[in-house]
Design a protein around this motif. Structure first.
Motif, PDB file in Angstrom:
ATOM      1  N   CYS A  99      -0.856   7.188   4.009  1.00 11.00           N
ATOM      2  CA  CYS A  99      -0.216   5.874   4.109  1.00 11.00           C
ATOM      3  C   CYS A  99       0.227   5.380   2.734  1.00 11.00           C
ATOM      4  O   CYS A  99       1.336   4.836   2.586  1.00 11.00           O
ATOM      5  CB  CYS A  99      -1.179   4.879   4.739  1.00 11.00           C
ATOM      6  SG  CYS A  99      -1.566   5.190   6.478  1.00 11.00           S
ATOM      7  N   GLY A 100      -0.619   5.581   1.738  1.00 14.37           N
ATOM      8  CA  GLY A 100      -0.262   5.158   0.390  1.00 14.37           C
ATOM      9  C   GLY A 100       0.964   5.872  -0.134  1.00 14.37           C
ATOM     10  O   GLY A 100       1.835   5.260  -0.770  1.00 14.37           O
ATOM     11  N   ALA A 101       1.060   7.177   0.133  1.00 17.77           N
ATOM     12  CA  ALA A 101       2.220   7.949  -0.309  1.00 17.77           C
ATOM     13  C   ALA A 101       3.494   7.451   0.367  1.00 17.77           C
ATOM     14  O   ALA A 101       4.547   7.330  -0.268  1.00 17.77           O
ATOM     15  CB  ALA A 101       1.998   9.426  -0.013  1.00 17.77           C
TER      16      ALA A 101
ATOM     17  N   ILE B 125      -0.407   4.776   9.881  1.00 18.21           N
ATOM     18  CA  ILE B 125       0.844   4.422   9.194  1.00 18.21           C
ATOM     19  C   ILE B 125       1.409   3.129   9.759  1.00 18.21           C
ATOM     20  O   ILE B 125       1.848   2.239   9.009  1.00 18.21           O
ATOM     21  CB  ILE B 125       1.870   5.564   9.309  1.00 18.21           C
ATOM     22  CG1 ILE B 125       1.407   6.776   8.498  1.00 18.21           C
ATOM     23  CG2 ILE B 125       3.248   5.098   8.841  1.00 18.21           C
ATOM     24  CD1 ILE B 125       2.252   8.023   8.730  1.00 18.21           C
ATOM     25  N   GLU B 126       1.403   2.999  11.076  1.00 13.66           N
ATOM     26  CA  GLU B 126       1.915   1.767  11.687  1.00 13.66           C
ATOM     27  C   GLU B 126       1.141   0.552  11.183  1.00 13.66           C
ATOM     28  O   GLU B 126       1.726  -0.476  10.831  1.00 13.66           O
ATOM     29  CB  GLU B 126       1.833   1.855  13.204  1.00 13.66           C
ATOM     30  CG  GLU B 126       2.362   0.602  13.888  1.00 13.66           C
ATOM     31  CD  GLU B 126       2.433   0.716  15.389  1.00 13.66           C
ATOM     32  OE1 GLU B 126       3.041  -0.185  16.009  1.00 13.66           O
ATOM     33  OE2 GLU B 126       1.891   1.682  15.951  1.00 13.66           O
ATOM     34  N   HIS B 127      -0.184   0.660  11.133  1.00  8.82           N
ATOM     35  CA  HIS B 127      -0.998  -0.447  10.656  1.00  8.82           C
ATOM     36  C   HIS B 127      -0.710  -0.752   9.185  1.00  8.82           C
ATOM     37  O   HIS B 127      -0.637  -1.932   8.797  1.00  8.82           O
ATOM     38  CB  HIS B 127      -2.482  -0.123  10.837  1.00  8.82           C
ATOM     39  CG  HIS B 127      -2.907  -0.118  12.274  1.00  8.82           C
ATOM     40  ND1 HIS B 127      -4.116   0.407  12.694  1.00  8.82           N
ATOM     41  CD2 HIS B 127      -2.288  -0.562  13.399  1.00  8.82           C
ATOM     42  CE1 HIS B 127      -4.217   0.267  14.006  1.00  8.82           C
ATOM     43  NE2 HIS B 127      -3.119  -0.300  14.453  1.00  8.82           N
ATOM     44  N   ALA B 128      -0.540   0.293   8.376  1.00 10.85           N
ATOM     45  CA  ALA B 128      -0.269   0.089   6.950  1.00 10.85           C
ATOM     46  C   ALA B 128       1.069  -0.614   6.735  1.00 10.85           C
ATOM     47  O   ALA B 128       1.176  -1.518   5.891  1.00 10.85           O
ATOM     48  CB  ALA B 128      -0.290   1.426   6.217  1.00 10.85           C
ATOM     49  N   LEU B 129       2.076  -0.238   7.485  1.00  9.80           N
ATOM     50  CA  LEU B 129       3.393  -0.849   7.318  1.00  9.80           C
ATOM     51  C   LEU B 129       3.433  -2.258   7.891  1.00  9.80           C
ATOM     52  O   LEU B 129       4.187  -3.116   7.416  1.00  9.80           O
ATOM     53  CB  LEU B 129       4.471   0.025   7.964  1.00  9.80           C
ATOM     54  CG  LEU B 129       4.650   1.409   7.331  1.00  9.80           C
ATOM     55  CD1 LEU B 129       5.810   2.159   7.973  1.00  9.80           C
ATOM     56  CD2 LEU B 129       4.880   1.299   5.827  1.00  9.80           C
ATOM     57  N   ALA B 130       2.607  -2.517   8.914  1.00  8.87           N
ATOM     58  CA  ALA B 130       2.529  -3.867   9.465  1.00  8.87           C
ATOM     59  C   ALA B 130       1.816  -4.826   8.522  1.00  8.87           C
ATOM     60  O   ALA B 130       2.029  -6.041   8.578  1.00  8.87           O
ATOM     61  CB  ALA B 130       1.810  -3.834  10.813  1.00  8.87           C
ATOM     62  N   ALA B 131       0.962  -4.279   7.643  1.00  7.42           N
ATOM     63  CA  ALA B 131       0.177  -5.112   6.734  1.00  7.42           C
ATOM     64  C   ALA B 131       0.906  -5.452   5.440  1.00  7.42           C
ATOM     65  O   ALA B 131       0.378  -6.216   4.620  1.00  7.42           O
ATOM     66  CB  ALA B 131      -1.139  -4.400   6.396  1.00  7.42           C
ATOM     67  N   LEU B 132       2.102  -4.900   5.238  1.00 12.88           N
ATOM     68  CA  LEU B 132       2.855  -5.189   4.019  1.00 12.88           C
ATOM     69  C   LEU B 132       3.299  -6.651   3.991  1.00 12.88           C
ATOM     70  O   LEU B 132       3.428  -7.300   5.032  1.00 12.88           O
ATOM     71  CB  LEU B 132       4.081  -4.280   3.938  1.00 12.88           C
ATOM     72  CG  LEU B 132       3.821  -2.776   3.794  1.00 12.88           C
ATOM     73  CD1 LEU B 132       5.145  -2.012   3.818  1.00 12.88           C
ATOM     74  CD2 LEU B 132       3.053  -2.486   2.514  1.00 12.88           C
ATOM     75  N   ALA B 133       3.557  -7.155   2.800  1.00 16.08           N
ATOM     76  CA  ALA B 133       4.050  -8.520   2.670  1.00 16.08           C
ATOM     77  C   ALA B 133       5.357  -8.705   3.432  1.00 16.08           C
ATOM     78  O   ALA B 133       5.617  -9.770   4.008  1.00 16.08           O
ATOM     79  CB  ALA B 133       4.239  -8.856   1.186  1.00 16.08           C
ATOM     80  N   ASP B 134       6.165  -7.664   3.426  1.00 22.34           N
ATOM     81  CA  ASP B 134       7.391  -7.633   4.219  1.00 22.34           C
ATOM     82  C   ASP B 134       7.237  -6.498   5.232  1.00 22.34           C
ATOM     83  O   ASP B 134       7.635  -5.361   4.962  1.00 22.34           O
ATOM     84  CB  ASP B 134       8.600  -7.391   3.315  1.00 22.34           C
ATOM     85  CG  ASP B 134       9.931  -7.526   4.049  1.00 22.34           C
ATOM     86  OD1 ASP B 134       9.918  -7.983   5.209  1.00 22.34           O
ATOM     87  OD2 ASP B 134      10.966  -7.183   3.454  1.00 22.34           O
ATOM     88  N   PRO B 135       6.617  -6.755   6.381  1.00 25.20           N
ATOM     89  CA  PRO B 135       6.258  -5.685   7.315  1.00 25.20           C
ATOM     90  C   PRO B 135       7.468  -4.864   7.776  1.00 25.20           C
ATOM     91  O   PRO B 135       8.578  -5.395   7.924  1.00 25.20           O
ATOM     92  CB  PRO B 135       5.629  -6.438   8.496  1.00 25.20           C
ATOM     93  CG  PRO B 135       5.184  -7.744   7.925  1.00 25.20           C
ATOM     94  CD  PRO B 135       6.198  -8.078   6.875  1.00 25.20           C
ATOM     95  N   VAL B 136       7.217  -3.576   7.984  1.00 25.40           N
ATOM     96  CA  VAL B 136       8.253  -2.671   8.469  1.00 25.40           C
ATOM     97  C   VAL B 136       7.896  -2.271   9.906  1.00 25.40           C
ATOM     98  O   VAL B 136       6.819  -1.720  10.142  1.00 25.40           O
ATOM     99  CB  VAL B 136       8.355  -1.408   7.585  1.00 25.40           C
ATOM    100  CG1 VAL B 136       9.428  -0.469   8.122  1.00 25.40           C
ATOM    101  CG2 VAL B 136       8.650  -1.793   6.137  1.00 25.40           C
ATOM    102  N   PRO B 137       8.781  -2.533  10.863  1.00 31.02           N
ATOM    103  CA  PRO B 137       8.505  -2.160  12.244  1.00 31.02           C
ATOM    104  C   PRO B 137       8.401  -0.648  12.402  1.00 31.02           C
ATOM    105  O   PRO B 137       9.115   0.112  11.735  1.00 31.02           O
ATOM    106  CB  PRO B 137       9.709  -2.703  13.021  1.00 31.02           C
ATOM    107  CG  PRO B 137      10.297  -3.747  12.139  1.00 31.02           C
ATOM    108  CD  PRO B 137      10.044  -3.287  10.742  1.00 31.02           C
TER     109      PRO B 137
END
Length: 203
Positions: A188-190, A33-45
């Motif tokens: 992660c997708g959900a 999940i951390e990796h998925a959120l870091a890979a977003l265009a607007d990353p989420v810590p």
């Protein structure tokens, strides 16, 4: 030194994740999940958090008062680092960890929402021992991601008992049991999809 809270640019400034009773902060799903959120265009810590018993090297999970107090401290520290407040954090995690986060919110910890993976409604084979007393106190958006054959909560049980939650509830069923092995990408997708729609849920 404390950071000065600023006006958040989005409803979710960070995600705090906790593990199940038999695992630690480095559980594969939390890391994914951390990796998925870091890979977003607007990353989420993301902050992945261990509970006190795990930090001390004990095997017996903390009682709820201890776990909830720890979550309050960790959420406040994380929000402070981000220059925001806990009501702009999503809290959650797997099994025991997610349940402790939900109890913390029900007891007054402000949050933008809850992301609960493999939520344990009851011990396996003991559906009469429900862990649902606090659910009516969850006045925030809540995501449940669970396996269809999870012995801690069947899909039908989740539908029945999460109806008591006043916040908007989103339920995602995936193949598998409590460990959701092989389903990290779907988890992660959900979560990413739910976060994208969170402004609608809190607006």
């Amino acid at each position: 030194m404390h950071a000065t809270p600023r006006t958040p640019a989005r409803p979710v400034e960070g995600v705090l994740l906790t593990p199940g009773a038999g695992a630690g902060r480095d559980h594969r799903t939390l890391v994914a999940i951390e990796h998925a959120l870091a890979a977003l265009a607007d990353p989420v810590p993301v902050r992945r958090v261990d509970f006190p018993y795990r930090i001390a090297g004990r095997r017996m999970p903390d009682r709820p008062p201890v776990a909830v107090a720890h979550l309050r401290e960790q959420a406040a520290a994380f929000a402070d680092e981000l220059g925001t407040t806990t009501d702009h954090l999503v809290l959650g995690g797997r099994s025991y960890g997610g349940r402790m986060c939900s109890m913390a919110v029900a007891e007054g910890l402000s949050a933008a929402g809850l992301a609960l993976i493999s939520y344990p409604l009851h011990p396996p084979g003991r559906p009469e021992r429900l862990r649902t007393e606090h659910l009516p106190g969850l006045d925030v958006p809540v995501l449940f991601v669970s396996g269809r054959t999870d012995p801690f909560a069947t899909p039908e049980e989740l539908v029945e008992h999460t109806a008591a939650i006043p916040g908007r509830v989103t339920r995602v069923e995936l193949p598998g049991a409590h460990d959701l092995r092989g389903q990290d990408a779907a988890v992660c997708g959900a979560l990413v999809s739910w976060l994208e729609h969170l402004p609608d849920a809190v607006g």
